[in-house]
Design a protein around this motif. Sequence first.
Motif, PDB file in Angstrom:
ATOM      1  N   ASP A 284       0.861  -1.196   0.000  1.00  0.00           N
ATOM      2  CA  ASP A 284       0.000   0.000   0.000  1.00  0.00           C
ATOM      3  C   ASP A 284       0.890   1.236   0.000  1.00  0.00           C
ATOM      4  OD1 ASP A 284      -1.559   2.169   0.494  1.00  0.00           O
ATOM      5  OD2 ASP A 284      -2.609   1.320   2.225  1.00  0.00           O
ATOM      6  N   PRO A 285       1.160   1.796  -1.197  1.00  0.00           N
ATOM      7  CA  PRO A 285       2.136   2.890  -1.297  1.00  0.00           C
ATOM      8  C   PRO A 285       1.699   4.151  -0.552  1.00  0.00           C
ATOM      9  CG  PRO A 285       0.997   2.545  -3.402  1.00  0.00           C
ATOM     10  CD  PRO A 285       0.592   1.425  -2.504  1.00  0.00           C
ATOM     11  N   PHE A 286       0.451   4.196  -0.058  1.00  0.00           N
ATOM     12  CA  PHE A 286      -0.010   5.381   0.667  1.00  0.00           C
ATOM     13  C   PHE A 286      -0.187   5.144   2.160  1.00  0.00           C
ATOM     14  CE2 PHE A 286      -1.163   6.457  -3.689  1.00  0.00           C
ATOM     15  CZ  PHE A 286      -0.516   7.691  -3.767  1.00  0.00           C
ATOM     16  N   LEU A 287       0.268   3.991   2.641  1.00  0.00           N
ATOM     17  CA  LEU A 287       0.276   3.779   4.085  1.00  0.00           C
ATOM     18  C   LEU A 287       1.333   4.707   4.699  1.00  0.00           C
ATOM     19  CD1 LEU A 287      -0.656   1.996   6.552  1.00  0.00           C
ATOM     20  CD2 LEU A 287       1.343   0.574   6.062  1.00  0.00           C
ATOM     21  N   VAL A 288       0.964   5.484   5.712  1.00  0.00           N
ATOM     22  CA  VAL A 288       1.876   6.490   6.267  1.00  0.00           C
ATOM     23  C   VAL A 288       2.356   6.118   7.685  1.00  0.00           C
ATOM     24  CG1 VAL A 288       2.107   8.885   6.996  1.00  0.00           C
ATOM     25  CG2 VAL A 288       0.892   8.347   4.882  1.00  0.00           C
ATOM     26  N   ARG A 289       1.432   5.885   8.590  1.00  0.00           N
ATOM     27  CA  ARG A 289       1.696   5.691  10.023  1.00  0.00           C
ATOM     28  C   ARG A 289       2.313   6.949  10.644  1.00  0.00           C
ATOM     29  NH1 ARG A 289       0.455   1.738  12.464  1.00  0.00           N
ATOM     30  NH2 ARG A 289       1.975   1.960  14.142  1.00  0.00           N
ATOM     31  N   GLY A 290       1.822   7.223  11.863  1.00  0.00           N
ATOM     32  CA  GLY A 290       2.091   8.540  12.454  1.00  0.00           C
ATOM     33  C   GLY A 290       3.508   8.850  12.898  1.00  0.00           C
ATOM     34  N   MET A 291       4.180   7.928  13.572  1.00  0.00           N
ATOM     35  CA  MET A 291       5.381   8.315  14.300  1.00  0.00           C
ATOM     36  C   MET A 291       6.480   8.848  13.402  1.00  0.00           C
ATOM     37  SD  MET A 291       4.348   8.031  17.262  1.00  0.00           S
ATOM     38  CE  MET A 291       5.892   8.468  18.086  1.00  0.00           C
ATOM     39  N   GLY A 292       7.101   9.923  13.834  1.00  0.00           N
ATOM     40  CA  GLY A 292       8.136  10.579  13.060  1.00  0.00           C
ATOM     41  C   GLY A 292       9.435   9.809  12.992  1.00  0.00           C
ATOM     42  N   TYR A 293       9.586   8.802  13.878  1.00  0.00           N
ATOM     43  CA  TYR A 293      10.908   8.159  13.939  1.00  0.00           C
ATOM     44  C   TYR A 293      11.089   7.029  12.933  1.00  0.00           C
ATOM     45  CZ  TYR A 293       8.338   5.268  17.438  1.00  0.00           C
ATOM     46  OH  TYR A 293       7.432   4.498  18.103  1.00  0.00           O
ATOM     47  N   TYR A 294      10.054   6.678  12.168  1.00  0.00           N
ATOM     48  CA  TYR A 294      10.218   5.586  11.203  1.00  0.00           C
ATOM     49  C   TYR A 294      11.144   5.997  10.063  1.00  0.00           C
ATOM     50  CZ  TYR A 294       6.398   3.061  13.459  1.00  0.00           C
ATOM     51  OH  TYR A 294       5.614   2.394  14.362  1.00  0.00           O
ATOM     52  N   THR A 295      11.969   5.056   9.638  1.00  0.00           N
ATOM     53  CA  THR A 295      12.952   5.360   8.597  1.00  0.00           C
ATOM     54  C   THR A 295      12.845   4.434   7.393  1.00  0.00           C
ATOM     55  OG1 THR A 295      14.512   3.866   9.674  1.00  0.00           O
ATOM     56  CG2 THR A 295      14.687   6.211  10.230  1.00  0.00           C
ATOM     57  N   GLY A 296      12.106   3.331   7.487  1.00  0.00           N
ATOM     58  CA  GLY A 296      12.061   2.366   6.381  1.00  0.00           C
ATOM     59  C   GLY A 296      10.695   1.723   6.300  1.00  0.00           C
ATOM     60  N   THR A 297      10.694   0.392   6.279  1.00  0.00           N
ATOM     61  CA  THR A 297       9.440  -0.357   6.190  1.00  0.00           C
ATOM     62  C   THR A 297       8.455   0.086   7.271  1.00  0.00           C
ATOM     63  OG1 THR A 297      10.987  -2.189   5.880  1.00  0.00           O
ATOM     64  CG2 THR A 297       8.635  -2.701   5.767  1.00  0.00           C
ATOM     65  N   ILE A 298       7.193   0.224   6.885  1.00  0.00           N
ATOM     66  CA  ILE A 298       6.114   0.442   7.865  1.00  0.00           C
ATOM     67  C   ILE A 298       4.993  -0.522   7.507  1.00  0.00           C
ATOM     68  CG2 ILE A 298       6.561   2.829   8.574  1.00  0.00           C
ATOM     69  CD1 ILE A 298       4.857   3.807   6.342  1.00  0.00           C
TER      70      ILE A 298
END
Lengths: 424, 424
Positions: A284-298
């Motif tokens: 899902d290329p539009f999956l975002v997820r909130g936390m600012g600390y993510y750097t790769g796969t979500i």
Amino acid sequence: MASVNPPRGMRDFLPADKARRERVLAVIRERYRAHGFDEIETPVMEDYDRLHAGIGGDNEKLSFSILKRGMDADAIRAAADDPAALADLGLRYDLTVPLARFYATNRAQLPTVFRAIQMAPVWRAERPQKGRYRQFLQCDIDIIGDGTARAEAELMVASLDVLDTLGLEGGSIRVNDRRVLDAMLDVFGFAAEERPGVLITIDKLDKVGPSGVVAELRERGAAVEAVDALAAYLDRPAGTPTFDDAGIRAALPAGIPDEVVAHLVALGETVAAARGADAPLVFDPFLVRGMGYYTGTIFELAHPSVDYSLGGGGRYDGMIGRFLGQQVPAVGFSIGFERIVDLLPDADAAGERSVVLVHDRDVPLAQLLALKSHLVEGGARVRVEQRAKNMKALLERSAADGYGAFAPVGVGTTPETLELRPLS
Amino acid sequence: MASVNPPRGMRDFLPADKARRERVLAVIRERYRAHGFDEIETPVMEDYDRLHAGIGGDNEKLSFSILKRGMDADAIRAAADDPAALADLGLRYDLTVPLARFYATNRAQLPTVFRAIQMAPVWRAERPQKGRYRQFLQCDIDIIGDGTARAEAELMVASLDVLDTLGLEGGSIRVNDRRVLDAMLDVFGFAAEERPGVLITIDKLDKVGPSGVVAELRERGAAVEAVDALAAYLDRPAGTPTFDDAGIRAALPAGIPDEVVAHLVALGETVAAARGADAPLVFDPFLVRGMGYYTGTIFELAHPSVDYSLGGGGRYDGMIGRFLGQQVPAVGFSIGFERIVDLLPDADAAGERSVVLVHDRDVPLAQLLALKSHLVEGGARVRVEQRAKNMKALLERSAADGYGAFAPVGVGTTPETLELRPLS
């Protein structure tokens, strides 16, 4: 002391609720453990400064602080201009900040690739509302020290196993990569500084649809041509892309770095190998997820019975380094314990293994406890109740508490003459 | 953020420690549940006023308070003269105050005789020292709504069963009654108002002996003739009294109310009946126990392997009424979880059911996770580690974490060619 309610937004758990929670926790603990994760525990408090270092995002503002002990009147007055001086500690608002601190503290005693389980309460002073509490349980697994797609795959395979074991078969996982989002926004022409705001809007896609996203972006004054490019892309005939090199590339505009696609493809192959033929991953290329600390796969865990996610996680390669002064890759997943508990039925009554002894008032204590011990030693769970005027209510409550049988006890009843009767 | 230590006096639990703690908790939970106790949970916080209502004794002064949210500079300045205004909530320092509140809140949904299990952390801002922590786990069972000796007997029988199941057979219970102490002090001639102070001194009998107690009482200026009477009584040829009517009466001065002795005798008979011939109760007329809220039977769990108690409890018939406005009898026991955990050995390694896959660097992820899944589905617990330069350290750490076997994995290793080797 007029009110006897628990603090605002917090819950008491009665026996049936608590039993269900512990049953779910036991399954989660056992399955994650089987997959090689090790449970750890940290104190509920961390240093105030650590909890307010910018890692927790909006949760930092919601954190409960612990009043410094032994402050005199002058110190309190001085704190009027610096309220942070009133607190030296705070309650954790998530399990990720404590894990990063734990890893920095104890690294020498941990395996090179450390797979952690944490199942513990967190606190957030949110406005209480239905289904949202100020104390709730989080169940996180994290893998620290592995930058390959194996880490994500292990989190996913273990979590799908948990769902299966709880009777929630058919789970699937929506997957994206923060670098995909970043590259897409770059391709569309959004400037680096407006991307965080654009992501907040895109995160609402599920709720407001493509037209809603586009409208909000226009309203916010995002770069016009970039919004047009995004709108055209959202408008494309999509379908569900297959989770392989061809499918993922076909779902993306040109210009996404090869290594990002390769990481996703490796992840799909690894999960497929671990699960047999079936890799229930959805790109899902539009999956975002909130936390600012993510750097790769979500990624987010989905289940056909509900339209909200049952957990989510992602890679946060930058964070451990902030505590350790040395980069260490990390990826975590938080299974939605509170949501899962709400989905599951109460336990079935345990039949004749779970017995209520209903005794007459004049039965000697010694006789009664000898009977009870006899059943307990035989492997039963035994509750003792005195015969009540309203026997129906007594038996119904016993059944609700998970008892499956009852037995009347009078003066002289022995283990041999005890008669078990089904409770419902 | 230089320090990465947990907050002062609080502990991280590493995998081996945490596993041992959870194993002990599972036994306690399972055995108490079998004896008809139901686990409940309350929030970690209670209202500040409730925690400072005089029930918690010295622990109230040690409680951590939660800073009120949203205070402005004026409100903080005003609090300089009334520091309690800074906090609206606090962390619980025991599980008894929350239980009393819980019972008042939820009484309508609970059985007439309510048997509660609580296993949860409490917090006290004590000066950290060896074996004493600012966050620690308490495991309490309580019976609310039963004023007979059956309640004490059920607590004792269930707790002895927990010890037995943990491999700590041979436990015994020292028993006394607050009313015995009160009647004895009355008989000796201590005035009502000096008795609380006298009890504090008598509580040191185990440590300082009879002469130490008498010396301290004289120093404190307690009534001279009363101290003489106590001294003479302490000096009597004692022996261990049998736990029956004759034994208990013989161990006491004349003038102890019959109903108190009868309650103790009934307790002894009931425990004996439940345990078979063997009632490991020891009557100790000088057992005091600290908490001011005890009103009747008090008791401590002992084990021959240690010279400190492994838990204690007592009857507190007055407390629930303070929350409920209606008297309800209650008795509780707190098993010494932290002490018991320290007494138990680590788990034995789980043999071939607990496997470390040690793989070469070039093994494809998909192959590796397929192997892992194969073993997990077969019921094993599996950790994956990349082959290290220092294989000895890797294998030792795996054994310490409870793994019993390892298997080398190279490119092409299949479930059929996998070779398990013992780890220690």
